[in-house]
Design a protein around this motif. Structure first.
Motif, short mmCIF file in Angstrom:
data_model
loop_
_atom_site.label_atom_id
_atom_site.label_comp_id
_atom_site.label_asym_id
_atom_site.label_seq_id
_atom_site.Cartn_x
_atom_site.Cartn_y
_atom_site.Cartn_z
N VAL A 40 36.80 41.34 1.04
CA VAL A 40 37.27 42.57 1.67
C VAL A 40 36.07 43.48 1.84
CG1 VAL A 40 38.76 44.59 1.41
CG2 VAL A 40 39.58 42.34 0.70
N ARG A 64 20.82 38.87 -16.34
CA ARG A 64 22.15 38.27 -16.43
C ARG A 64 22.07 36.74 -16.25
NH1 ARG A 64 23.38 41.59 -19.11
NH2 ARG A 64 24.25 43.60 -18.61
N GLY A 119 31.95 33.25 -12.33
CA GLY A 119 32.20 34.68 -12.10
C GLY A 119 30.91 35.43 -11.81
N LEU A 120 29.89 35.12 -12.62
CA LEU A 120 28.60 35.80 -12.45
C LEU A 120 27.99 35.50 -11.08
CD1 LEU A 120 26.50 37.59 -13.94
CD2 LEU A 120 25.32 35.46 -14.53
N ARG A 147 17.79 46.35 -9.35
CA ARG A 147 18.91 45.41 -9.34
C ARG A 147 18.43 43.97 -9.57
NH1 ARG A 147 22.35 47.16 -11.46
NH2 ARG A 147 23.84 45.61 -10.74
N ASP A 152 29.92 37.34 -8.36
CA ASP A 152 29.71 38.79 -8.34
C ASP A 152 28.30 39.16 -7.89
OD1 ASP A 152 32.32 39.08 -9.15
OD2 ASP A 152 31.82 39.18 -11.27
N ILE A 153 27.30 38.42 -8.38
CA ILE A 153 25.93 38.71 -7.94
C ILE A 153 25.77 38.33 -6.47
CG2 ILE A 153 23.48 38.17 -8.25
CD1 ILE A 153 23.92 38.04 -11.24
N GLU A 178 27.16 41.06 -4.48
CA GLU A 178 26.28 42.25 -4.49
C GLU A 178 25.11 42.06 -3.54
OE1 GLU A 178 24.77 43.59 -8.32
OE2 GLU A 178 23.69 45.23 -7.36
N VAL A 181 18.06 43.47 -13.26
CA VAL A 181 19.35 43.28 -13.94
C VAL A 181 19.89 41.87 -13.66
CG1 VAL A 181 21.76 44.04 -14.00
CG2 VAL A 181 19.93 45.74 -13.93
N ALA A 202 23.14 33.68 -18.67
CA ALA A 202 23.94 32.54 -18.20
C ALA A 202 23.32 31.22 -18.67
CB ALA A 202 24.05 32.57 -16.68
#
Lengths: 81, 189
Positions: free
Chosen positions: B3, B171, B55-56, B164, B59-60, B63, B167, B175
């Motif tokens: 979306v 992450r 999930g990671l 970013r 989401d990344i 982004e 970060v 992982a």
């Protein structure tokens, strides 16, 4: 766009940053109850900020994720402000 | 399913028309370590990596599309008022001949984007190490862009994007640790 637009947009961008950071953190630390609680709290505040922004300036999302179609397909688009 | 949200992740402001700077920034649009490569890499790898990191990657990867839009906004704002003569002086004459002021997925040197910039090995450690390396290379690119830029407003956005990358790298390192724990557990069987 007027001052209120940039102020309210800035508030949304700020809270979205908090939620995004908590989201990525929870992706690798799903068992942290404090982070989960913060995620839930900020998500609630975010919902209110989004509603206030959309009441003033129109929908942020397409495909039914905002309450109305409103001025969805009208400018300004994000790269125009 | 995605979306769209009608806003940028972080505000993009531009001090003045500057097609020379736009030419450099396009590296992070369609270059090897750019945002398109990053988004496509993670959102493609996620189908076959262990569930623990899906999930990671989702989401990344998502982004990264928000970052791609920020870079596009920078390039658009830096070039929208430029005359063909100014574009030519900035080294964008070749770009103008093919695209006018439209954006295109190529790097600063004009090489078109290619899927050979990214890999999906199907091996969790190999893929995640590539992802960490990609974030570090993107971080370095943002540093070089900040160093070469003379626009303080653009630099504010570039510094956000540089952070970013840091970060995301952290992450992905976590992982890797999750995958190692998962692999060690399996060894007991």
């Amino acid at each position: 766009m007027n001052k209120d637009y940039y102020r309210m947009l800035g508030e949304l961008q700020a809270i979205d940053f908090v939620i995004l950071e908590l989201n990525l953190y929870l992706d690798t630390h799903p068992d942290d109850p404090q982070a989960r609680q913060q995620y839930d709290e900020y998500s609630r505040v975010r919902k209110q900020l989004k509603e206030r922004f959309e009441d003033a300036f129109g929908p942020l999302n397409n495909y039914g994720a905002s309450p109305t179609f409103g001025n969805w397909s009208s400018s300004p688009w994000p790269w125009q402000v | 399913m995605w979306v769209y949200e009608k806003k940028l992740q972080y505000p993009v402001r531009v001090s003045q028309c500057n097609p020379t700077l736009a030419k450099y920034l396009i590296e992070q649009y369609g270059g090897a370590d750019g945002e398109l490569a990053a988004a496509l890499r993670y959102l493609n790898q996620r189908y076959t990596l262990p569930d623990k990191v899906t999930g990671l990657l989702t989401d990344i990867g998502t982004e990264e599309f928000a970052h791609l839009e920020m870079i596009a906004t920078m390039v658009y704002k830096l070039t929208k008022d430029a005359t063909p003569e100014q574009l030519k002086e900035a080294g964008l004459g070749d770009h103008y001949a093919d695209h006018d002021r439209a954006l295109f997925y190529h790097n600063a040197a004009g090489n078109p984007f290619t899927a050979t910039y990214i890999q999906a090995k199907g091996d969790p450690i190999a893929d995640l190490y590539e992802d960490i390396a990609a974030e570090e290379k993107a971080r370095a690119t943002y540093q070089w862009l900040i160093d070469i830029s003379d626009d303080p407003d653009i630099n504010d956005g570039l510094k956000f994007l540089r952070e970013r990358e840091v970060v995301h790298s952290q992450r992905f390192r976590e992982a890797v640790e999750l995958i190692k724990e998962y692999n060690e557990q399996k060894n007991f069987f």
